[in-house]
Motif scaffolding. Structure first.
Motif, mmCIF file in Angstrom:
data_model
loop_
_atom_site.group_PDB
_atom_site.id
_atom_site.type_symbol
_atom_site.label_atom_id
_atom_site.label_comp_id
_atom_site.label_asym_id
_atom_site.label_seq_id
_atom_site.Cartn_x
_atom_site.Cartn_y
_atom_site.Cartn_z
ATOM 1 N N ILE A 14 5.143 0.666 -1.699
ATOM 2 C CA ILE A 14 5.276 -0.498 -2.922
ATOM 3 C C ILE A 14 5.353 0.801 -4.471
ATOM 4 O O ILE A 14 3.767 -0.322 -4.413
ATOM 5 C CB ILE A 14 5.937 -1.384 -1.820
ATOM 6 C CG1 ILE A 14 6.535 -2.421 -1.152
ATOM 7 C CG2 ILE A 14 5.954 -2.035 -3.418
ATOM 8 C CD1 ILE A 14 6.140 -3.662 -0.585
ATOM 9 N N GLN A 16 5.637 0.915 -8.906
ATOM 10 C CA GLN A 16 6.127 0.799 -10.168
ATOM 11 C C GLN A 16 7.715 1.410 -9.933
ATOM 12 O O GLN A 16 7.656 2.238 -9.176
ATOM 13 C CB GLN A 16 4.787 1.136 -11.281
ATOM 14 C CG GLN A 16 3.929 -0.208 -10.603
ATOM 15 C CD GLN A 16 2.705 0.605 -11.587
ATOM 16 O OE1 GLN A 16 3.175 1.651 -12.714
ATOM 17 N NE2 GLN A 16 2.108 -0.094 -11.181
ATOM 18 N N GLN A 36 6.496 -3.030 -6.755
ATOM 19 C CA GLN A 36 5.686 -4.192 -7.017
ATOM 20 C C GLN A 36 6.623 -5.429 -8.218
ATOM 21 O O GLN A 36 7.156 -4.890 -9.115
ATOM 22 C CB GLN A 36 4.296 -3.733 -7.478
ATOM 23 C CG GLN A 36 4.210 -2.579 -6.900
ATOM 24 C CD GLN A 36 2.186 -1.516 -7.597
ATOM 25 O OE1 GLN A 36 2.396 -1.899 -8.572
ATOM 26 N NE2 GLN A 36 2.053 -1.070 -6.382
ATOM 27 N N ASP A 37 6.231 -6.537 -7.935
ATOM 28 C CA ASP A 37 6.683 -7.833 -9.001
ATOM 29 C C ASP A 37 7.483 -7.351 -8.994
ATOM 30 O O ASP A 37 8.220 -8.215 -9.671
ATOM 31 C CB ASP A 37 5.593 -7.327 -10.573
ATOM 32 C CG ASP A 37 3.923 -7.258 -10.539
ATOM 33 O OD1 ASP A 37 3.334 -7.859 -9.394
ATOM 34 O OD2 ASP A 37 3.765 -5.871 -11.180
ATOM 35 N N ARG A 50 5.634 -7.529 2.234
ATOM 36 C CA ARG A 50 4.667 -5.922 1.784
ATOM 37 C C ARG A 50 3.277 -6.312 2.873
ATOM 38 O O ARG A 50 2.860 -7.124 3.000
ATOM 39 C CB ARG A 50 4.059 -6.776 0.342
ATOM 40 C CG ARG A 50 5.670 -6.706 -0.807
ATOM 41 C CD ARG A 50 4.758 -7.467 -1.691
ATOM 42 N NE ARG A 50 6.306 -7.482 -2.291
ATOM 43 C CZ ARG A 50 7.043 -7.248 -3.489
ATOM 44 N NH1 ARG A 50 6.633 -6.050 -3.540
ATOM 45 N NH2 ARG A 50 8.221 -7.521 -3.427
ATOM 46 N N ASP A 52 0.318 -4.233 4.349
ATOM 47 C CA ASP A 52 -1.772 -3.784 3.689
ATOM 48 C C ASP A 52 -1.950 -2.844 4.528
ATOM 49 O O ASP A 52 -1.055 -2.717 5.272
ATOM 50 C CB ASP A 52 -2.334 -4.766 4.099
ATOM 51 C CG ASP A 52 -3.539 -4.110 4.384
ATOM 52 O OD1 ASP A 52 -4.373 -2.835 2.497
ATOM 53 O OD2 ASP A 52 -5.114 -4.613 4.690
ATOM 54 N N ASN A 260 -1.276 1.754 -2.116
ATOM 55 C CA ASN A 260 0.334 1.054 -2.180
ATOM 56 C C ASN A 260 0.307 -0.240 -1.187
ATOM 57 O O ASN A 260 0.298 1.269 0.042
ATOM 58 C CB ASN A 260 2.135 1.322 -2.408
ATOM 59 C CG ASN A 260 1.180 1.763 -4.081
ATOM 60 O OD1 ASN A 260 0.467 1.112 -4.850
ATOM 61 N ND2 ASN A 260 2.046 2.641 -4.639
ATOM 62 N N GLU A 261 0.949 -0.768 -1.280
ATOM 63 C CA GLU A 261 1.137 -1.344 0.693
ATOM 64 C C GLU A 261 2.407 -1.201 0.507
ATOM 65 O O GLU A 261 3.598 -0.030 -0.209
ATOM 66 C CB GLU A 261 1.193 -3.137 0.096
ATOM 67 C CG GLU A 261 0.685 -3.909 -0.233
ATOM 68 C CD GLU A 261 1.251 -5.061 -1.052
ATOM 69 O OE1 GLU A 261 0.543 -6.165 0.112
ATOM 70 O OE2 GLU A 261 1.706 -5.046 -1.649
#
Ligand code: ZN
Length: 295
Positions: A14, A16, A36-37, A50, A52, A260-261
């Motif tokens: 995941i 940007q 992300q976000d 999401r 880890d 990243n996740e």
């Protein structure tokens, strides 16, 4: 009978929404594109966890320990004290030999289960020097490997599901497949088994090669494979999941895996309850066992 189809995608994180992320630049890549976000719109009513991949251990997550974790529910990097690249070492082979999802399901009497990927004659004719986590898991659970005859009979997929890699290598009597054709085969096999696993690796290679043109070829095709599989299973009885072992392709500015996740996306039966339980890679196998155990 209820069933689960797991599509494992190596090196999909995941990232940007920027110029280095091919998932942000290339059209037609839902449901692989998660940022992300941003809340993604997932087709066919899928839910996102999401996930880890770092698992509490310093350093970049790697394939052997990540895949071992996905396939067993054991936090393999924690067990080793580090993230293990490439293929499982002896310690990871032991974890897989004792705890693989195939073995757990077999012990619970939940069968038949299968690995959709076809192996080539080179695999059957010799002892490969390096064995993938899934190969180790299959051997430990004494499961049948699919071969090129299965592939020709529309009863397997090659790891490159279009078969173009095989054809380029000179394999005979192998036809090219569209992503949609491959997705229908995957759905058909999932309908005949309780647990079905398919693995795709070219995403990770694309990330290591930082190859945007390859990303343009493989990501929309892979996304179509996943969408077609989801569309062609019975979502009332089947749960479809995608997940990955670590990020990579979502950042082509660097050749390394990312921190990243990863997106675990779940469709169909008990999808919403299932994503609530998935926080890390170690939660994938317990979630699948739970889905199949509580029929
Ligand atoms: Zn990997």
């Amino acid at each position: 009978m209820n069933s689960v189809l797991l599509i494992f995608i190596d090196g999909l994180g995941i990232g940007q929404r920027n110029k280095d992320n091919p998932l942000a630049q290339i059209p037609g890549v839902a449901p692989l594109a998660v940022f992300q976000d941003e809340e993604p719109e997932i087709p066919f009513g899928g839910f996102l966890a999401r996930t880890d991949a770092c698992l509490g251990i310093e350093g970049r997550p790697q394939s052997a320990s990540g895949q071992t974790t996905i396939l067993t529910g054991v936090n393999a990097p924690q067990k080793l004290g580090f993230h293990k690249q490439g293929f499982p070492n002896q310690a990871l082979r032991e974890v897989i030999g004792e705890h693989s999802i195939f073995l757990q399901l077999k012990k619970l009497g939940i069968t038949p289960n299968t690995f959709v990927n076809a192996y080539t004659p080179q695999f059957f004719n010799g002892t490969p020097r390096w064995k993938s986590a899934t190969t180790v898991a299959m051997e430990a659970a004494e499961m049948k490997f699919r071969d090129l005859d299965d592939l020709k009979n529309d009863d397997a997929l090659f790891h490159d599901f279009t078969n173009s890699v095989l054809i380029a290598r000179g394999a005979e009597n192998i036809a090219l497949r569209t992503p949609a054709e491959a997705g229908k085969i995957l759905a058909k096999i999932a309908g005949q088994h309780r647990f079905t696993l398919y693995e795709y690796f070219i995403t990770d290679k694309t990330g290591h090669d930082q190859d945007f043109q390859l990303a343009e070829r493989v990501l929309p095709a892979l996304a179509e494979l996943v969408r077609t599989a989801v569309e062609n299973v019975d979502l009332k009885t089947t749960t479809v999941m995608i997940t990955s072992d670590h990020g990579n392709i979502e950042d082509l500015s660097k050749r390394n895996h990312t921190l990243n996740e990863v997106p675990t996306v779940v469709w169909g039966r008990k999808a919403k309850e299932t994503v609530h339980g998935i926080k890390s890679l170690a939660d994938v196998t317990p979630a699948i066992v739970n889905l199949l155990q509580n029929d």
